[in-house]
Design a protein around this motif. Sequence first.
Motif, PDB file in Angstrom:
ATOM      1  N   ILE A 195      60.910  46.314  28.165  1.00 56.95           N
ATOM      2  CA  ILE A 195      59.642  46.263  27.434  1.00 56.95           C
ATOM      3  C   ILE A 195      59.868  45.718  26.026  1.00 56.95           C
ATOM      4  N   ALA A 196      60.922  46.204  25.371  1.00 58.91           N
ATOM      5  CA  ALA A 196      61.230  45.728  24.017  1.00 58.91           C
ATOM      6  C   ALA A 196      61.527  44.229  24.017  1.00 58.91           C
ATOM      7  N   LYS A 197      62.262  43.776  25.011  1.00 52.95           N
ATOM      8  CA  LYS A 197      62.612  42.353  25.097  1.00 52.95           C
ATOM      9  C   LYS A 197      61.376  41.498  25.347  1.00 52.95           C
ATOM     10  N   ALA A 198      60.446  41.999  26.178  1.00 53.84           N
ATOM     11  CA  ALA A 198      59.218  41.261  26.447  1.00 53.84           C
ATOM     12  C   ALA A 198      58.320  41.203  25.214  1.00 53.84           C
ATOM     13  N   GLN A 199      58.299  42.299  24.446  1.00 56.32           N
ATOM     14  CA  GLN A 199      57.447  42.366  23.273  1.00 56.32           C
ATOM     15  C   GLN A 199      58.044  41.646  22.064  1.00 56.32           C
ATOM     16  N   TYR A 200      59.385  41.649  21.971  1.00 53.79           N
ATOM     17  CA  TYR A 200      60.080  41.003  20.850  1.00 53.79           C
ATOM     18  C   TYR A 200      61.239  40.169  21.391  1.00 53.79           C
ATOM     19  N   PRO A 201      60.939  39.083  22.092  1.00 50.26           N
ATOM     20  CA  PRO A 201      62.019  38.297  22.717  1.00 50.26           C
ATOM     21  C   PRO A 201      63.035  37.754  21.727  1.00 50.26           C
ATOM     22  N   GLU A 202      62.590  37.495  20.502  1.00 54.31           N
ATOM     23  CA  GLU A 202      63.503  36.941  19.506  1.00 54.31           C
ATOM     24  C   GLU A 202      64.511  37.983  19.027  1.00 54.31           C
ATOM     25  N   LEU A 203      64.179  39.261  19.158  1.00 55.99           N
ATOM     26  CA  LEU A 203      65.075  40.323  18.708  1.00 55.99           C
ATOM     27  C   LEU A 203      66.045  40.781  19.788  1.00 55.99           C
TER      28      LEU A 203
END
Length: 364
Positions: free
Chosen positions: A324-332
């Motif tokens: 979920i974190a990767k989908a919401q903040y792919p750059e991070l």
Amino acid sequence: MKTNLLAILGATLISSATHAQITTIEDVLGRSVELDVPVKRVVLGFYAEDYMAIGSEQAFDHVVGISRDTWQGWRPASWELYTDYRPALKDIPDVGEVEAQTFSIEKVLSLNPDVVLLADWQYKGLGMDVETLEDAGIPIVVIDYNAQTLERHLQSTHIIGELTGQAERANQIANEYEQTVTHIHRKIADAGLPQPRVYVEFGNQGPNEYSFTYGKNMWGAMVSSAGGNNIAAPFVEWWGPINPEQVIASNPEVIFIAGTESGKKSDAMIIGQNIDRTIAKERLEGFTHRSGWSELEAVKNNRVYGIYQGASRTIMDGSMLQFIAKAQYPELFHDLTPEQNYLEFYRRYLPVTPTGTFTVSLQD
């Protein structure tokens, strides 16, 4: 908790014979429960995989009753995977299921358990039946992974470790989970990026009918934990339907559709054990054709994702939080490998490892 003299004497004799020790466990509701640990006879209401992962496979040697529907009924592919490996699971007596109002107090009493381990929602759903068990001298301990809070995940893990005599193993699993969560929180906080608007739905009804979404528990809590602005939060407290017009008006930038291995309808979101990635992606894409969705930012930018419902409300959901974190903040979080991490947990802590698709995106 009411306990008769015979129960006290019996517990003392058992403790002397097996070198168990009486300890006081504080459950997630703040209730203090005295038990001989490790426990020898357990009725397990929910969280079967967590109990096995934290307590080890040997912990199931002492499970004398199980609410089978919460495993076999809700996740039949998982049940089949485990029972193929350990057929004796099928022989554990079924005590019924709280939500379906089939939970049998009489059956539980007949099994003479040392403890009944229940999810928070099960404990609350039993109502006055809780007193019947406690009046019979049967302790109840409540744990909770459904809330999807770091505090309750860690406490529930430590409780299972205490019950099974696997405190060290529980500490390791809890510490790994805490590191995953705090890493995500810290990185998002340090970046200071604007929160993406996010919608999540259980896709069990298919694209033609909106199913329920989540407010402040389960996937809704995970979206918020991973720095998303959950568009359903103002309208749905825990879980339930949301007006389709509200979804369109909120214009989410990221959408998650959760699913299982078997949907009630042929076009339901399907994902999980033994599910081919191509099929999961096709089902996911079907949701993008809903009326009005072509204009949503998430659809226009291909930021629509499928997630496995069975990987929520468990100590294993740290990998889903990563997804979920990767989908919401792919750059991070471009370097995270959530699905690999999910399967790695099985390889490290469980006797079986599933195969299939547990996360998917339109870009796969």
